[in-house]
Design a protein around this motif. Structure first.
Motif, PDB file in Angstrom:
ATOM      1  N   GLU A 353       0.831  -1.198   0.000  1.00 49.83           N
ATOM      2  CA  GLU A 353       0.000   0.000   0.000  1.00 49.83           C
ATOM      3  C   GLU A 353       0.867   1.248   0.000  1.00 49.83           C
ATOM      4  OE1 GLU A 353      -2.320   0.765   3.468  1.00 49.83           O
ATOM      5  OE2 GLU A 353      -0.867  -0.130   4.836  1.00 49.83           O
ATOM      6  N   ASN A 354       0.272   2.311  -0.493  1.00 45.29           N
ATOM      7  CA  ASN A 354       0.884   3.644  -0.552  1.00 45.29           C
ATOM      8  C   ASN A 354       2.024   3.737  -1.562  1.00 45.29           C
ATOM      9  OD1 ASN A 354      -0.820   4.534   1.575  1.00 45.29           O
ATOM     10  ND2 ASN A 354       0.621   3.671   3.071  1.00 45.29           N
ATOM     11  N   ASP A 411      -4.820   1.671  -0.458  1.00 44.83           N
ATOM     12  CA  ASP A 411      -5.026   1.673   0.996  1.00 44.83           C
ATOM     13  C   ASP A 411      -5.466   0.287   1.425  1.00 44.83           C
ATOM     14  OD1 ASP A 411      -5.512   2.166   3.611  1.00 44.83           O
ATOM     15  OD2 ASP A 411      -6.830   3.883   3.294  1.00 44.83           O
ATOM     16  N   LYS A 414      -8.741   0.054   3.398  1.00 45.13           N
ATOM     17  CA  LYS A 414      -9.994   0.202   2.660  1.00 45.13           C
ATOM     18  C   LYS A 414     -10.242  -0.982   1.729  1.00 45.13           C
ATOM     19  CE  LYS A 414      -9.952   5.264   2.637  1.00 45.13           C
ATOM     20  NZ  LYS A 414      -9.924   6.489   1.792  1.00 45.13           N
ATOM     21  N   GLU A 451       1.451   3.059   8.561  1.00 48.86           N
ATOM     22  CA  GLU A 451       1.283   4.353   7.907  1.00 48.86           C
ATOM     23  C   GLU A 451       1.240   5.476   8.919  1.00 48.86           C
ATOM     24  OE1 GLU A 451      -1.538   3.666   4.272  1.00 48.86           O
ATOM     25  OE2 GLU A 451      -2.306   2.627   6.032  1.00 48.86           O
ATOM     26  N   GLU A 454      -3.551  10.147   9.580  1.00 50.17           N
ATOM     27  CA  GLU A 454      -4.317  10.698   8.466  1.00 50.17           C
ATOM     28  C   GLU A 454      -5.374  11.643   9.012  1.00 50.17           C
ATOM     29  OE1 GLU A 454      -5.981   7.494   6.336  1.00 50.17           O
ATOM     30  OE2 GLU A 454      -4.073   6.781   5.503  1.00 50.17           O
ATOM     31  N   PRO A 482      -4.196   5.055  11.055  1.00 46.60           N
ATOM     32  CA  PRO A 482      -4.992   4.137  10.223  1.00 46.60           C
ATOM     33  C   PRO A 482      -5.133   2.749  10.834  1.00 46.60           C
ATOM     34  CG  PRO A 482      -3.374   5.314   8.894  1.00 46.60           C
ATOM     35  CD  PRO A 482      -3.034   5.587  10.316  1.00 46.60           C
TER      36      PRO A 482
END
Length: 893
Positions: A353-354, A411, A414, A451, A454, A482
């Motif tokens: 991710e990211n 993400d 998600k 992460e 946010e 997160p």
């Protein structure tokens, strides 16, 4: 009964005999003009050519003479203009059965003189030579020689004659092919003839009596070589053809060509084309050789080249005809009839991710079309799952693989798994209704990573009134981890705050005012002010967010007239006016419409009219003379907030108006110039007067010329410049110290020569020019009416029209320069002396004056004898006179 049968047999025999008799082809005799024009019809529908009386019908005519042609109805026509004496040729007639018949054509010109008068009797002209023409069949079999025809001349009736022939085939190549029995005129052929090499022969026959006299005109003889089918056709031209695969049936491919050396337009050259293989794919027209596709299922991927064997046979394909065989190549060109196909039914890939702009996976495909062609090159697209634009696809140009990239970070929290659909296409459209583009599913697993915090939302809007007190809490902006979904351990810091209006509480994320918030500040755009906040968790991971302050307006500004200096153009007795405008940075209802009033000090000379939201017209109440007037105006906004302001109005005569604003004309000097202008004029006048006085002083003052020599008499030794008093060098005995103060007077101050101007001595010393340091230059000096030129070595200074300089009598340099001045005068004296000159106009070498010279050497290194006295100047002769003549030249112009 027997008699009837016998009669029938007799009748049948008679019919056959008559039929055979009527089918006999006789020569065609025709009279034509001596000058035969092109297009002239020799004969129409000649019975012999139309095979009248024969069972078969003619199908083709071939003339042995290219000057004539035969139509399909048997009409003979001249192709080009000719001069006719006697012309003989033959026509080959081919019937329906393929049988060839030859008909002789004999042309003779009309005797036009015998036809001028109808009273003249028509006299039959007797043939002189007979029979004509001749023919021979090519490739005749032995034995040889063979008799062809008998040549006979009418002169043989009156004379005993013999015949001779000459020309092609007789006396020229092929020599000896034809021979002639001289006594009888029998023409014979000695060997077989090839028509393809010699289609006909032309030679001459002559007739002589026993005395050798030619008794008749010579006879041109043409021997036509009759063709036999002795050459098989051959394929000529290109043998490589191409056609697109999947083309329609009947698509033209190309033309196969073949030639036959036999006689053209006969069955010997009637060629038939036949395919020996690939008859299910291609077809060829039998008598034209046009090659076409036979089916619409040609497949390049199955066979890209087809080798086709073709037979070409003459005699129209008759089994008895001669034939040849050859091979042609038909290449099938590629069309996009195969879509790219995937090797797997499902593809899987992983990505952290990211991550952004990283290659996720390669997707290989297969395409049967031509490699590296547009039909083969694949184009990939994510057709499902890319609604947010997080992916892009590219094609590897070498391997034709699809490359899947992530361009926006995914993400994990998600969507831990992303399902995509990949479609592969070609660069060109697909051919065939049964073909479609193919797609394949792809599952992309997103890997979890620790992460940073946010902000939610990433951009937060907060409303705040301007001018709120410092320290007011206007809101809170927090971030979440997160993974844990809480804000524990997160600290907050400002990143950008252009006006330093806000402070952020580090532990809570609260936003407090630190300075006055001003909506009218240039840092605010459309009532918005941006602040960037950074959140840092315990693992030093960082997240960023933005707070946008929506600043609400307050009535903190009053209307202001920006231009308080206005101009009204005077128009005589008419009342003039000017527009007055005001501005207020606030927004309605704290600004317009404005209220305009006169202040308390108003003098009644003005009035207001035509008010608008932000302006009013100021008009004269009474006619006013030109001048400057101060008008007090009170301007208030809609809330009644305002102040009194002074507007300066100048009334003047205007030269012009620009955009409704008057421009005053020029005013008098008394009113235009201030104190600064008058002072500038006075100073300028004084400066001009001083310059004039200085020029006058320079023009009336005359000084002696300055002579400065760089030769200090120290033999190249540099004098020290930091000595406070004359050094030992000054005391050198070689330097001349000139006493006396009448002519020269000087002093040394701080090591610098001090010179004073003196009145010039009688005579004009002229101008001296020096170029560069240490070079020889020329000086012009005038004494009376004579001009003298001298050369010497001077320093790099330029002197002109300058007076005597007095040098210090204690300085070695000054002393040497003074001595130089005396020497120069002495040189001028000797240069002007006419009598007793020792070297008139003759230059001598310095080092050697010649044998017997009383002067001896005049070298430059001679040492001066008495440095303390100038008496030597009076005893220089005769040694000094040659030097004076060398250095000076008298110019008596």
């Amino acid at each position: 009964m027997y008699e009837r049968a016998l009669f029938a047999v007799w009748l049948l025999t008679l019919v056959l005999f008559q039929s055979a008799e009527s089918c006999e082809l006789r020569p065609v005799l025709a009279q034509v003009p001596k000058r035969l024009p092109a297009g002239y019809v020799i004969s129409e529908g000649t019975e012999a050519l139309t095979l009248k009386g024969c069972a078969a019908k003619p199908v083709a005519f071939t003339s042995s003479d290219p000057n004539f042609t035969v139509n399909t109805d048997g009409t003979i026509i001249a192709v080009r203009g000719l001069v006719i004496t006697t012309k003989r040729f033959s026509v080959l007639v081919q019937d329906e059965s393929g049988l060839d018949r030859r008909v002789d054509i004999i042309l003779s010109y009309k005797n036009e003189a015998s036809q001028k008068s109808s009273s003249v009797a028509h006299k039959r002209i007797k043939r002189r030579w007979r029979p004509l023409p001749f023919s021979v069949t090519e490739n005749a079999s032995p034995p040889f020689p063979k008799d062809l025809e008998m040549i006979s001349s009418d002169s043989s009736v009156n004379y005993t004659v013999h015949y001779e022939i000459s020309g092609q085939g007789v006396t020229t190549d092929p020599v000896g092919l034809f021979i002639l029995v001289k006594e009888t005129g029998m023409l014979r052929v000695t060997k077989a003839v090839d028509r393809e090499q010699y289609p006909q022969f032309n030679f001459i026959a002559r007739v002589y009596d026993q005395s050798g006299r030619e008794v008749d005109a010579f006879l041109p003889i043409t021997v036509i070589v009759d063709d036999v089918n002795d050459n098989a056709p051959e394929i000529t031209g290109g043998r490589f053809f191409s056609v697109e695969e999947r083309c329609r049936a009947g698509t033209p491919i190309g033309q196969v060509n073949a030639t036959d050396k036999d006689l053209a337009n006969t069955t010997h050259t009637l060629i038939k084309f036949t395919l020996l293989n690939a008859t299910d794919m291609f077809s060829i027209e039998p008598f034209t050789g046009k090659l076409t596709a036979k089916t619409n299922t040609l497949d390049r991927e199955a066979q890209d080249k087809v080798y086709v064997n073709i037979e070409v046979r003459d005699m129209g394909g008759n089994p008895t005809g001669l034939f040849n065989r050859g091979t042609i190549v038909i290449a099938l060109t590629d069309v996009n009839d195969n879509p790219p196909t995937f090797k797997e039914t499902l593809y899987k890939a992983n990505v952290k991710e990211n991550q952004e702009n990283v290659l996720v996976t390669r997707i290989p495909v297969e395409d049967k079309d031509l490699v590296n062609s547009p039909n083969w090159k694949a184009l990939f697209e994510v057709t499902k799952g890319n609604e947010s634009g997080q992916f892009r696809m590219e094609t590897d140009p070498k391997t034709n693989e699809g490359l899947l990239y992530v361009i926006k970070g995914l993400d994990f929290e998600k969507t831990p798994v992303v399902k995509l659909e990949i479609t592969a296409r070609n660069a060109v459209p697909l051919v065939g209704n049964d073909n479609t583009w193919l797609s394949v599913p792809l599952e992309l697993s997103v890997g979890d990573e620790d992460e940073g915090p946010e902000f939610n939302p990433v951009i937060q809007y907060i409303k705040v009134k301007e001018n709120v007190p410092n320290g007011t809490i206007i809101g809170t902006y927090k971030a979440l981890d997160p993974e844990t979904k809480n804000s524990n351990g997160i600290k907050y810091y400002k990143v950008t705050d252009p006006g330093n209006w806000i402070t952020v509480v580090e532990s809570t994320g609260e936003l407090k005012t630190a300075n006055t918030i001003d909506r009218e500040s240039p840092l605010v755009h459309q009532d918005k002010y941006n602040i960037t906040i950074r959140a840092v968790d315990e693992s030093k991971k960082v997240g960023k967010g933005m707070v946008i302050l929506l600043i609400e307006d307050e009535n903190d500004n009053m209307p202001v007239i920006p231009g308080t200096d206005l101009v009204i153009c005077s128009k005589g007795d008419a009342l003039s006016s000017v527009l007055v405008e005001a501005v207020d940075p606030d927004k309605p209802p704290f600004s317009t419409p404005f209220n305009f009033e006169f202040g308390a000090e108003s003098d009644g000379k003005w009035k207001l009219k035509d008010k608008t939201g932000n302006s009013v017209v100021l008009e004269q109440a009474v006619p006013l003379p030109s001048g400057l007037y101060s008008v007090p105006l009170l301007v208030k906004d809609l809330q009644g907030s305002g102040k009194e302001q002074i507007v300066n109005v100048r009334v003047c005569s205007c030269n012009r108006e620009e955009n409704g604003v008057g421009i005053c004309g020029a005013r008098s000097a008394s009113t235009s110039f201030g104190s600064s202008g008058i002072l500038a004029l006075v100073l300028s006048s004084l400066l001009l007067l001083l310059i004039c006085l200085l020029l006058l002083f320079i023009c009336t003052t005359k000084r002696d010329k300055l002579y400065i020599n760089d030769d200090t008499g120290t033999s190249g030794m540099l004098l020290k410049s930091n000595t406070e008093a004359p050094g030992e060098e000054v005391k050198d005995g070689a330097l001349m110290i000139i006493p006396g103060t009448d002519a020269m007077d000087g002093s040394l101050q701080n090591g610098t020569m001090v010179s004073k101007n003196l009145n010039s001595a009688p005579g004009n010393m002229g101008q001296q020019f020096f170029q560069g340091s240490g070079v020889y230059n020329t000086t012009t000096q005038d004494f009376g009416t004579d001009k003298y030129y001298t050369s010497g070595r001077y320093d790099n200074n330029l002197y002109g029209n300058r007076g005597f300089q007095k040098f210090s009598n204690t300085s070695a340099l000054d002393t040497w320069n003074t001595n130089g001045r005396y020497l120069e005068r002495k040189l001028a004296y000797f240069g002007g002396e006419e009598e007793g000159r020792y070297a008139d106009d003759v230059l001598k070498t310095y080092g050697n004056e010649g044998v017997g010279s009383v002067a001896g050497s005049v070298g430059c290194c001679s040492n001066l004898g008495e440095p303390e006295s100038l008496d030597f100047l009076n005893t220089l002769s005769p040694k000094f006179r040659p030097l004076a003549d060398v250095c000076y030249t008298t110019n008596k112009n």
